[in-house]
Design an enzyme around this catalytic site. Sequence first.
Site, PDB file in Angstrom:
ATOM      1  N   ALA A  79      32.895  23.401  68.973  1.00 15.59           N
ATOM      2  CA  ALA A  79      34.141  23.063  68.291  1.00 15.59           C
ATOM      3  C   ALA A  79      33.937  22.937  66.789  1.00 15.59           C
ATOM      4  O   ALA A  79      34.859  23.186  66.006  1.00 15.59           O
ATOM      5  CB  ALA A  79      34.700  21.759  68.853  1.00 15.59           C
ATOM      6  N   ASN A 103      40.260  25.506  69.440  1.00 14.67           N
ATOM      7  CA  ASN A 103      39.512  26.319  68.472  1.00 14.67           C
ATOM      8  C   ASN A 103      39.763  27.813  68.630  1.00 14.67           C
ATOM      9  O   ASN A 103      39.907  28.532  67.634  1.00 14.67           O
ATOM     10  CB  ASN A 103      38.009  26.041  68.607  1.00 14.67           C
ATOM     11  CG  ASN A 103      37.577  24.863  67.749  1.00 14.67           C
ATOM     12  OD1 ASN A 103      38.325  23.886  67.640  1.00 14.67           O
ATOM     13  ND2 ASN A 103      36.412  24.955  67.146  1.00 14.67           N
ATOM     14  N   ASP A 112      26.697  55.758  34.488  1.00 11.27           N
ATOM     15  CA  ASP A 112      27.258  54.454  34.835  1.00 11.27           C
ATOM     16  C   ASP A 112      26.798  53.962  36.204  1.00 11.27           C
ATOM     17  O   ASP A 112      26.972  52.784  36.529  1.00 11.27           O
ATOM     18  CB  ASP A 112      28.796  54.520  34.849  1.00 11.27           C
ATOM     19  CG  ASP A 112      29.365  54.933  33.512  1.00 11.27           C
ATOM     20  OD1 ASP A 112      28.881  54.422  32.490  1.00 11.27           O
ATOM     21  OD2 ASP A 112      30.283  55.763  33.494  1.00 11.27           O
ATOM     22  N   ASP A 149      33.484  50.986  30.430  1.00  7.99           N
ATOM     23  CA  ASP A 149      32.985  52.185  29.791  1.00  7.99           C
ATOM     24  C   ASP A 149      34.109  52.804  28.959  1.00  7.99           C
ATOM     25  O   ASP A 149      35.269  52.787  29.368  1.00  7.99           O
ATOM     26  CB  ASP A 149      32.505  53.179  30.847  1.00  7.99           C
ATOM     27  CG  ASP A 149      31.846  54.398  30.247  1.00  7.99           C
ATOM     28  OD1 ASP A 149      30.907  54.226  29.465  1.00  7.99           O
ATOM     29  OD2 ASP A 149      32.279  55.518  30.571  1.00  7.99           O
ATOM     30  N   GLU A 197      38.331  16.843  64.871  1.00 13.52           N
ATOM     31  CA  GLU A 197      37.982  16.816  66.290  1.00 13.52           C
ATOM     32  C   GLU A 197      36.682  16.032  66.512  1.00 13.52           C
ATOM     33  O   GLU A 197      36.564  15.227  67.453  1.00 13.52           O
ATOM     34  CB  GLU A 197      37.825  18.242  66.818  1.00 13.52           C
ATOM     35  CG  GLU A 197      39.120  19.039  66.849  1.00 13.52           C
ATOM     36  CD  GLU A 197      38.874  20.488  67.254  1.00 13.52           C
ATOM     37  OE1 GLU A 197      37.845  20.735  67.917  1.00 13.52           O
ATOM     38  OE2 GLU A 197      39.683  21.350  66.907  1.00 13.52           O
ATOM     39  N   ASN A 210      38.352  21.014  62.445  1.00 13.85           N
ATOM     40  CA  ASN A 210      37.171  20.848  63.290  1.00 13.85           C
ATOM     41  C   ASN A 210      36.492  19.502  63.050  1.00 13.85           C
ATOM     42  O   ASN A 210      36.011  18.854  63.988  1.00 13.85           O
ATOM     43  CB  ASN A 210      36.177  21.985  63.022  1.00 13.85           C
ATOM     44  CG  ASN A 210      36.685  23.314  63.539  1.00 13.85           C
ATOM     45  OD1 ASN A 210      37.808  23.408  64.037  1.00 13.85           O
ATOM     46  ND2 ASN A 210      35.883  24.347  63.425  1.00 13.85           N
ATOM     47  N   ASP A 257      32.656  56.239  35.132  1.00 20.46           N
ATOM     48  CA  ASP A 257      32.956  57.432  35.922  1.00 20.46           C
ATOM     49  C   ASP A 257      31.822  58.445  35.929  1.00 20.46           C
ATOM     50  O   ASP A 257      31.925  59.474  36.574  1.00 20.46           O
ATOM     51  CB  ASP A 257      34.230  58.116  35.413  1.00 20.46           C
ATOM     52  CG  ASP A 257      34.086  58.617  33.970  1.00 20.46           C
ATOM     53  OD1 ASP A 257      33.023  58.371  33.354  1.00 20.46           O
ATOM     54  OD2 ASP A 257      35.027  59.251  33.475  1.00 20.46           O
ATOM     55  N   GLU A 264      34.938  29.598  64.930  1.00 19.31           N
ATOM     56  CA  GLU A 264      34.698  30.947  65.455  1.00 19.31           C
ATOM     57  C   GLU A 264      35.656  31.981  64.870  1.00 19.31           C
ATOM     58  O   GLU A 264      35.314  33.145  64.718  1.00 19.31           O
ATOM     59  CB  GLU A 264      34.831  30.937  66.990  1.00 19.31           C
ATOM     60  CG  GLU A 264      33.756  30.157  67.707  1.00 19.31           C
ATOM     61  CD  GLU A 264      34.156  28.713  67.908  1.00 19.31           C
ATOM     62  OE1 GLU A 264      35.161  28.286  67.304  1.00 19.31           O
ATOM     63  OE2 GLU A 264      33.453  28.009  68.662  1.00 19.31           O
TER      64      GLU A 264
END
Length: 815
Positions: A271, A640, A547, A317, A613, A610, A543, A275
Amino acid sequence: MESAVRTLRGLPEEEAARRLAEHGPNEIPQPRPPALPVRAARQVADPLSILLLVAGLVTLLVLGEVPEGIAILAILLVNVLIGTGQETRADRAVRALRALTAPMATVVRGDAVQRVPAAEVVPGDLVVVAAGDRVPADARLVEAEALAVDEALLTGESLSAAKRAGGPGGPDVPLGDRDGEIFSGTLVVHGRGTAEVLRTGAATEVGRIASALHGGGKGPLEVELGQVSRRVGLLAVAAGALMILIGLTRVSRGEASLVDIILAGVALAIAAVPESMAAAVTTALALGAQRMARLGVIVRRLPAIETMGATTVIAADKTGTLTTGHLTVAEHVAAPEAGAAELLRAALRCNDAHDGLGDAVDVALAAAAAREGVRLPAGETRLGTRPFDAETRSMAVVTTVDGAGPLLTVKGAPEVVLARCAPGAPADRLAEAVPGLTRRGLRVLALAEGTTGDPDATGLRPLGLVALRDEIRPSARRAVADCRDAGIRVVMVTGDHADTARAVAAEVGIDPDAVVARVDPATKLGLVRALKERGEVVTMTGDGVNDAPALRHADVGVAMAGDEGTDVAREAAAVVVTNGELGTIVTGVREGRRLRHNVSSMIGYLLAGNLAEILIVLTGLIVWPDLVVPLLPVHLLWINLALDGIPAIALGVDRPAGDPLTLRGREALLSWGVLTRIGIRAVVVAVLVFAVVETARRLGWSDEQVRAQAVLALVFARLTLAYVTRARRATFERGWWRGRPVLVAVSATLALQTLVTAVPFLGAPLALVPLPPLGWAMALGAAVLTVALCDALALCDALRRVAARCGAPDRDVMR
């Protein structure tokens, strides 16, 4: 030229073979990519992935909760697949450089000129290059005839570089000033040359860039999420162990079984692990990437979205980013006796561009003449040409019209061309106009003509001056201003000359002190590293191949994928701007700051809930011995996995009130200030739920009803935390209702919890029973009081900080 080459003696074939064996092929080394299982293992080794793996296995194998365990492991699988795919795409940056190696090269071996595979070129070889050739290796010129090379991929300069034998070179000379050297991968624009190879393969300038592309490290979000995972992991283990220790006292008194206590301890540890955090963050990043793609910003590495919002310095640049990379005639000054049309006609006459192709200067002059409708007379033919040369700094063309007398046209540096003109007021006025044009960062050319066929003739008639510049991108000024308003410092980094760079900087609004000119790839990379060491979050734009290392090692590399953008830059970058507009980066910053706020809200929501809890369960073990455990493992898993995930994902895609650009502060995800707020909110929820449960116990409700009441009150209070954590000031601030994803998620979760609590056959698998109306009223009261108490505490903290800031100037004055 070929006869001149034959007077030079190259390496014997035997010596060339020996050096090839010694130095290896003239190729950029390709590291062997790790196997897919190895890459996947790297992803699993991440702290958050380890937590998910442990939580999934324990839920599946120990607790026997198959659906929940499979859901956790599925989240882990998605994260591993995404991370492995990103690592695979990043390796393409080095492979893209192989395309810059010329497949064949012309070399002198012994007394013979021959074509060999470019991979067989060795140090000491004499290579012959001409217009249109790719240079096969880094080399020092021994002969040159009107040689000019396009080195934009290394230096970033839009102008081709004039080369000459005996010119400056060596590692102590800036790359853009090495007139006596040519470099692997660059393109010969015009002229011819013979050069002795100095470096091949990985030792070349482009090879060093390939080496610098490896690594780059993790972005700030990835680092912080790793820290969050480690701290949450410690909290989870500590909570589970503490519960088992407290529960053992119950076991010793015969109030509970050892198996129940161990299972409850494991459930509490799970818990404590959010997750759904990985899925919520991944979903938020993916949806943010899709939204940005519609605006012309392709995100190649998802965490870069948030990092863009955290940017404190943009190293921009010049060529291709602030400017288009295309030269254009910005101004022309015609001599009174000539006129603009005659000046442009001379520029068109002394010109080698064809169909838009050729040297950048010639292409720009031809385009200017076309815009003004200027053409050469019918029947004009060219009798002779002396191409532009670095020593004479001029080009000369002799033409005739229908067989009439010869006409000499000269184009070149003003000090050279005007010195060959007849003395007088026209030439003097043009000479006086040159400094004013050059101070504005313009490239100035002078043109003159004479009725002679001698390309070295003097006493010419001056026609005027033509000033060229690299075009400023239309979005550049607005983008720089937006960055300044957002608290972001813009630094121009360019391989161009300092005067030109400062002129462009002034035009787009960049501070002259924030201009770094005449840099090479190593200097750009060093600048990025130095800024990062100072604690700056660096976004690098560019570009070109030059670079690429800086793009790879910056916190966010942004490739400008316009016409001049290279595959190497795109592969090295984390973000690609498809429309080539710098202003689009501001869109990325706005999205990044919004996402940063969302991720912070999401983590605050999950961890506060959490932690609440944990407090409820551990406190209940001590205070309510008759309940065994206040919340059963199935309750903790239900809250959860089923209830946290939907609101957390909604917070990740939320649109908070106000403009995200005004969110300048970037507090660490688990700073002491954040942890304090999380802790206070968790205590508020825990105290309210504790009060509700204690009331239910005193009313004489059954254990099943008391636990159902605890679950209902906890869910209701946690859902209101979604609005508390997303708020920038007060929970129900102006515009709070516009967060439709959060509103839908909270409403859906509330309806789901209502159903499983009110309908017996739905609540039975979750050990939930129906409650009387008083129970629903107490749960709603806990939800309302959660908002009121959290806002009151936040207001007190804000007043305290305001008072502290107001007192700070007085202390400064005293010092």
